[in-house]
Design an enzyme around this catalytic site. Sequence first.
Site, PDB file in Angstrom:
ATOM      1  N   HIS A  42      -0.183   5.885   7.593  1.00  0.00           N
ATOM      2  CA  HIS A  42      -0.029   6.078   6.161  1.00  0.00           C
ATOM      3  C   HIS A  42       0.448   7.492   5.807  1.00  0.00           C
ATOM      4  O   HIS A  42       0.011   8.456   6.427  1.00  0.00           O
ATOM      5  CB  HIS A  42      -1.365   5.809   5.462  1.00  0.00           C
ATOM      6  CG  HIS A  42      -1.884   4.426   5.674  1.00  0.00           C
ATOM      7  ND1 HIS A  42      -2.651   4.081   6.757  1.00  0.00           N
ATOM      8  CD2 HIS A  42      -1.707   3.294   4.952  1.00  0.00           C
ATOM      9  CE1 HIS A  42      -2.947   2.801   6.693  1.00  0.00           C
ATOM     10  NE2 HIS A  42      -2.385   2.298   5.605  1.00  0.00           N
ATOM     11  N   GLY A  53      -1.795  -4.916   1.764  1.00  0.00           N
ATOM     12  CA  GLY A  53      -1.795  -6.177   2.486  1.00  0.00           C
ATOM     13  C   GLY A  53      -0.728  -7.151   2.049  1.00  0.00           C
ATOM     14  O   GLY A  53      -0.519  -8.176   2.697  1.00  0.00           O
ATOM     15  N   ASN A  83       5.354  -5.411   5.445  1.00  0.00           N
ATOM     16  CA  ASN A  83       4.377  -6.274   6.105  1.00  0.00           C
ATOM     17  C   ASN A  83       5.003  -7.548   6.647  1.00  0.00           C
ATOM     18  O   ASN A  83       4.484  -8.159   7.579  1.00  0.00           O
ATOM     19  CB  ASN A  83       3.237  -6.589   5.144  1.00  0.00           C
ATOM     20  CG  ASN A  83       2.372  -5.373   4.910  1.00  0.00           C
ATOM     21  OD1 ASN A  83       1.786  -4.820   5.824  1.00  0.00           O
ATOM     22  ND2 ASN A  83       2.325  -4.914   3.668  1.00  0.00           N
ATOM     23  N   SER A 134       0.801  -1.220   0.000  1.00  0.00           N
ATOM     24  CA  SER A 134       0.000   0.000   0.000  1.00  0.00           C
ATOM     25  C   SER A 134       0.835   1.272   0.000  1.00  0.00           C
ATOM     26  O   SER A 134       0.289   2.356  -0.195  1.00  0.00           O
ATOM     27  CB  SER A 134      -0.961   0.015   1.191  1.00  0.00           C
ATOM     28  OG  SER A 134      -0.256  -0.046   2.398  1.00  0.00           O
ATOM     29  N   ASP A 153      -4.014   8.457  11.294  1.00  0.00           N
ATOM     30  CA  ASP A 153      -3.890   7.104  11.846  1.00  0.00           C
ATOM     31  C   ASP A 153      -2.459   6.780  12.264  1.00  0.00           C
ATOM     32  O   ASP A 153      -2.196   5.699  12.789  1.00  0.00           O
ATOM     33  CB  ASP A 153      -4.398   6.052  10.854  1.00  0.00           C
ATOM     34  CG  ASP A 153      -3.624   6.032   9.538  1.00  0.00           C
ATOM     35  OD1 ASP A 153      -2.581   6.716   9.421  1.00  0.00           O
ATOM     36  OD2 ASP A 153      -4.071   5.328   8.616  1.00  0.00           O
TER      37      ASP A 153
END
Length: 237
Positions: free
Chosen positions: A210, A95, A126, A58, A207
């Site tokens: 990002h 993801g 990730n 992402s 958040d």
Amino acid sequence: MKTRYGSTICILIGALALAGCGSEAPPAQEREAQAAEAPSADQPVMGPERRVLAFGDSLFAGYNVDAEDSYPAKLEAALRANGVNARVANAGVSGDTSSAGLQRFVFTLDAQGETPELVIIELGGNDLLRGLPPAQTRDNLDTMLAETQKRGIPTLLMGMRAPPNLGEAFVNDFDTIYPDLAKKYGAQLVPFFLESIYQRPELIQPDRIHPTEKGIEELVAATVANVREALPKAPAS
């Protein structure tokens, strides 16, 4: 143990976890259709079109920003502004670990209408989030680089770094993946893709994970020269 990562470690870990937040990823076929789609650009340009495939998670897909504000779209605009008639295909999927990326890598390469002149690989964050063994990350990226080498496609590898709280041995095993593989395959390397923003929380979305649109612009500004250098010389007119 305090290092130069210091108080920004939470932001860094969050940035490495980009794909772990937000909505669930779409079904595989839909994801691949989206991944093979290149962003459009309205700027008139000169010279032969240079096709680039931006393959990652992402950080490339663009979480919570419009498609035209994703890293590949802004990279395309920056290259064009610098006289490069670029067409950058966004093959970022939120993801994706390196294993998930490897599973779709050959399909994505084959799905391009024309063989790209450059592939940018950005994966591994990730893997860190999930605590996957660095040896597994290394093997997956190694296989992808072997594939681009077999096809004769120049590759730019966007490096990641493990946060120090994962332990010295883990950090060493992970952080050496990218320079080792770049050397092995003669790939260009950005040692740490997030270098320009990880200490600047104002460039991270609320958040704390990002990059904002401005953060993405900073990432592009910090790496567009690397992309230009990695592109082979355009054929003579």
